[in-house]
Scaffold this active site. Structure first.
Site, PDB file in Angstrom:
ATOM      1  CG  ASP A 137      -2.095   7.028  -9.508  1.00 29.39           C
ATOM      2  OD1 ASP A 137      -0.939   6.587  -9.567  1.00 29.39           O
ATOM      3  OD2 ASP A 137      -2.935   6.630  -8.670  1.00 29.39           O
ATOM      4  CG  ASP A 178      -0.783   0.856  -8.607  1.00 24.50           C
ATOM      5  OD1 ASP A 178      -0.611  -0.282  -8.161  1.00 24.50           O
ATOM      6  OD2 ASP A 178      -0.141   1.306  -9.591  1.00 24.50           O
TER       7      ASP A 178
END
Length: 294
Positions: A84, A86
């Site tokens: 991922d 953020d």
């Protein structure tokens, strides 16, 4: 055979801590054998047989500012990383920072938090937040990237070390390509997948191109990469912090919740709450002398 890796964020592990960990494993019905330092005082391995879930329960949270990763000894060195972006590879949520330039950060950040905790449908929540950015000048994206986006500590070392050892790394984000692509390039990912913010006449239209990159995309990206590389799930690692990362985390050989929301931390095979992303190198038994940090 399993391995329990203790990783001290503040470098305060001692031989006595390893002995204490062995005692806790024994009390949980596990039989430990060898112990060895990966980096003295910072990270160490304990080999054991028994129930890995019982071992994890016995060790997690028992040593100050220390993360614990329990995993099979087989396939410890990973050939695929799916991550991922953020709040995982970077320190911020990009949509919240964009909203700040529009003067609505608090409103948008509340929705982001609820979506990441699994309380809202991710796609619907993304559409709602992006709609609030309608009319924002396109130039704000580059400004936000320059002023707000900071790499998470250890991100470069994690990705570049794994790649130097023959691994493959994919950044897959529910955020936006205008952030994910430069971030991926700076860190060293092989490629990035993210959502496309639609822009017309130099302004954000308040829409995102469909289909939205969400949980399903992340899971499919991991599975497709395994197939393309011709490797088993056990040779993969997935890392993220939000509910939309859960599917890929559950599918990976080592699914890691990184400073994650409770729903993710409770479901992942491993959790990193104290250390930075280099903890995932220690989890693979790689000492700092072998990290690629440039």
């Amino acid at each position: 055979m399993f391995i329990a890796t203790l990783i001290a964020a503040k470098g305060r592990l001692a031989d006595a801590d390893l002995s204490a960990a062995q005692e806790k494993l024994a009390a949980a019905g596990c039989t430990s054998s060898a112990t060895r330092w990966i980096d003295a005082g910072v990270a160490a391995d304990i080999d054991f047989t028994g129930d890995p879930l019982a071992a994890r329960e016995a060790l997690e949270g028992r040593f100050d500012t220390t993360d614990v990763v329990v995993q099979p000894a087989a396939n410890r060195h990973k050939r695929l990383l799916v991550a991922d972006m953020d709040s995982t590879m970077i320190t911020v949520e990009c949509i919240d920072e964009l909203a700040d330039y529009a003067g609505i950060k608090e409103q948008v950040a509340d929705v982001t938090e609820r979506a990441m905790r699994g309380e809202l449908d991710f796609a619907a929540a993304l559409d709602a937040r992006v709609a609030l950015l309608e009319g924002l000048d396109e130039s704000v994206i580059e400004q936000c990237l320059a002023e707000r986006v900071t790499l998470m500590a250890g991100a470069r070392a994690l990705v570049r070390t794994m790649k130097a050892r023959g691994g493959h790394a994919i950044l897959v984000s529910g955020g936006f390509t205008r952030f994910a692509e430069p971030v991926a390039a700076e860190i060293g990912f092989d490629h990035a997948i993210a959502n496309y913010l639609e822009i017309a006449h130099g302004k954000l239209t308040g829409t995102v191109r469909k289909p939205i990159v969400g949980s399903d995309t992340k899971e499919k990206t991991l599975l497709a990469a395994l197939d393309e590389l011709g490797i088993g799930a056990g040779e993969s690692m997935a890392v993220g912090d939000g509910a939309n990362d859960l599917a890929m985390i559950r599918r990976a050989g080592l699914g890691v919740a990184y400073r994650a929301k409770p729903i993710v931390a409770g479901a992942a095979a491993a959790r990193i709450d104290h250390g930075d992303l280099t903890a995932l190198l220690y989890a693979q038994g790689i000492p700092s002398a072998e990290w690629v940090v440039g």
